[in-house]
Design a protein around this motif. Structure first.
Motif, PDB file in Angstrom:
ATOM      1  N   GLU A  75     -18.370   1.880   3.304  1.00  0.00           N
ATOM      2  CA  GLU A  75     -18.178   1.939   1.852  1.00  0.00           C
ATOM      3  C   GLU A  75     -18.886   0.798   1.121  1.00  0.00           C
ATOM      4  OE1 GLU A  75     -15.007   4.116   3.979  1.00  0.00           O
ATOM      5  OE2 GLU A  75     -16.001   2.172   4.184  1.00  0.00           O
ATOM      6  N   ASP A 111      -5.933   3.494   9.153  1.00  0.00           N
ATOM      7  CA  ASP A 111      -5.777   4.948   9.073  1.00  0.00           C
ATOM      8  C   ASP A 111      -4.677   5.333   8.094  1.00  0.00           C
ATOM      9  OD1 ASP A 111      -7.786   5.255  10.922  1.00  0.00           O
ATOM     10  OD2 ASP A 111      -6.431   5.517  12.636  1.00  0.00           O
ATOM     11  N   GLU A 112      -3.554   4.630   8.152  1.00  0.00           N
ATOM     12  CA  GLU A 112      -2.413   4.959   7.294  1.00  0.00           C
ATOM     13  C   GLU A 112      -2.700   4.691   5.818  1.00  0.00           C
ATOM     14  OE1 GLU A 112       0.708   6.162   7.615  1.00  0.00           O
ATOM     15  OE2 GLU A 112       0.499   6.652   9.742  1.00  0.00           O
ATOM     16  N   THR A 113      -3.398   3.607   5.550  1.00  0.00           N
ATOM     17  CA  THR A 113      -3.659   3.226   4.154  1.00  0.00           C
ATOM     18  C   THR A 113      -4.957   3.806   3.618  1.00  0.00           C
ATOM     19  OG1 THR A 113      -4.792   1.178   4.835  1.00  0.00           O
ATOM     20  CG2 THR A 113      -2.401   1.053   4.465  1.00  0.00           C
ATOM     21  N   ASN A 114      -5.771   4.308   4.546  1.00  0.00           N
ATOM     22  CA  ASN A 114      -7.115   4.795   4.171  1.00  0.00           C
ATOM     23  C   ASN A 114      -7.887   3.717   3.424  1.00  0.00           C
ATOM     24  OD1 ASN A 114      -9.149   6.757   4.129  1.00  0.00           O
ATOM     25  ND2 ASN A 114      -8.558   7.460   2.080  1.00  0.00           N
ATOM     26  N   ASN A 115      -7.721   2.480   3.904  1.00  0.00           N
ATOM     27  CA  ASN A 115      -8.341   1.323   3.248  1.00  0.00           C
ATOM     28  C   ASN A 115      -9.208   0.570   4.253  1.00  0.00           C
ATOM     29  OD1 ASN A 115      -9.051  -0.972   1.861  1.00  0.00           O
ATOM     30  ND2 ASN A 115      -6.969  -1.739   1.585  1.00  0.00           N
ATOM     31  N   PRO A 116     -10.535   0.720   4.199  1.00  0.00           N
ATOM     32  CA  PRO A 116     -11.406   0.015   5.148  1.00  0.00           C
ATOM     33  C   PRO A 116     -11.427  -1.494   4.943  1.00  0.00           C
ATOM     34  CG  PRO A 116     -12.714   1.074   3.446  1.00  0.00           C
ATOM     35  CD  PRO A 116     -11.298   1.533   3.240  1.00  0.00           C
ATOM     36  N   SER A 160       0.821  -1.216   0.000  1.00  0.00           N
ATOM     37  CA  SER A 160       0.000   0.000   0.000  1.00  0.00           C
ATOM     38  C   SER A 160       0.847   1.255   0.000  1.00  0.00           C
ATOM     39  CB  SER A 160      -0.923   0.001   1.230  1.00  0.00           C
ATOM     40  OG  SER A 160      -1.736  -1.150   1.273  1.00  0.00           O
TER      41      SER A 160
END
Length: 345
Positions: free
Chosen positions: A184, A74-79, A35
């Protein structure tokens, strides 16, 4: 940084909360790197060392894993970060359990191993396998609060590994997750599992068609599976020092081949009196003879699937004085003679 942290963490935290094998973080690190995030920076922030082995006694507490996952999302902004991690979990990360899973005869055999030995990998859940008509249900009951990413990673890994061992087009019939659906939406889950996914359930549950679960796998190797099963039991005895059933089972396997596997000898090896052993087992709803029978039966079925082992050798390994005694016991356990069982297997 001192890489003995995981083992020290296990000794400090085992009695306080459930733990997970630390080699699991290798997959998390690879997902971060994929990522575009420096995994070393994230791991340093949580005091987690770079893992260099899959030692199952090197553990991390559940709360640490939850905080780590929160930071990763949070770091990857990937839920859907947990689903990404599942792509990077290698069977070798599970130590002996991973190698035993690879050598399983069928996917049902695979699931039964998860049911028996999952706590080697993680103590956060209990895995149960149920059969209903033409279906097989694998249920996950959570014993501690976990992150949704942890659940995503487990079920994603389960499907990836099953497709690897069986066939790429393999799909479950139904999947239920304890976690809530991400805001999402659920499309990435449906893309991976190729079925609608039900969220916010009491437990995790995946349902398979029984016809798929009973097909012989190309990696079928009962000898290798048995060796690793025994290794798992040895590690569980170290990990679950207070679990009398694991300790007794390990000693039964150790003492059976010399024909002197008695309750008194097992009790002595566990540094307790036969009376105390009997009491501890009764508190767990079992007794020594039941464990002896169950262990012998499981080992007998495994050994008989190994075509290179003659029945006389199996008789010796199980501590029977002669093949007639073994045959009578095996018929009592399975309704079949050893020869008939081997032919069917």
């Amino acid at each position: 940084m001192d890489t003995s942290f995981g083992a020290e963490s296990s000794r400090r935290d085992d009695a306080l909360e459930p733990t997970t094998i630390s080699s699991y973080t290798v997959a998390i690190a690879r997902a971060l790197e994929a990522s575009g995030v420096d995994s070393s920076r994230i791991f340093r922030a949580f005091g987690i060392p770079k893992v260099t082995s899959s030692d199952p006694l090197a553990r991390l507490p559940t709360t640490t894993m939850t905080r780590l996952y929160r930071a990763c999302v949070d770091e990857t902004n990937n839920p859907y970060f947990g689903l990404l991690v599942s792509k990077y979990i290698h069977l070798s990360h599970l130590h002996a359990l991973g190698y035993a899973l690879v050598a399983s005869s069928t996917l049902m055999d695979y699931c039964r191993r998860l049911e028996r030995y999952f706590r080697l990998v993680s103590q956060v859940a209990k895995v149960s396998v149920l059969e209903e008509d033409d279906k097989v249900l694998l249920r996950v009951d959570y014993l501690a609060d976990i992150s949704g990413e942890t659940e995503d990673a487990f079920f994603g890994f389960l499907l990836y590994s099953m497709r690897l061992l069986y066939k790429p087009e393999f799909n479950p019939l139904r999947l239920e997750l304890h976690r809530a659906m991400p805001h999402e939406g659920g499309m990435p889950y449906e893309a991976l599992f190729r079925i609608p996914v039900i969220f916010s359930q009491a437990n995790g549950l995946v349902v398979f068609a029984k016809r798929d679960m009973t097909q012989l796998l190309t990696g079928d190797c009962p000898e290798l599976a048995q060796v690793n099963d025994n290794i798992i039991i040895g590690y569980l005895a170290k990990l679950d020092k207070s679990d009398v059933i694991t300790g007794v089972t390990q000693k039964i396997i150790e003492f059976l081949p010399n024909g002197d596997c008695t309750r008194d000898r097992v009790a002595s090896a566990l540094c307790m009196s036969p009376t105390k052993l009997q009491l501890k087992l009764s508190q767990r709803g079992t007794h020594f003879q039941q464990l002896l029978d169950d262990t012998r039966k499981e080992l007998a079925c495994s050994y008989l699937r190994q075509a290179s082992r003659p029945v006389t050798e199996v008789t010796f390994l199980l501590g029977f004085s002669d093949t007639s005694n073994f045959t009578r016991a095996f018929k009592r356990w399975t309704g079949l003679s050893p020869t008939d069982f081997r032919q069917q297997a």
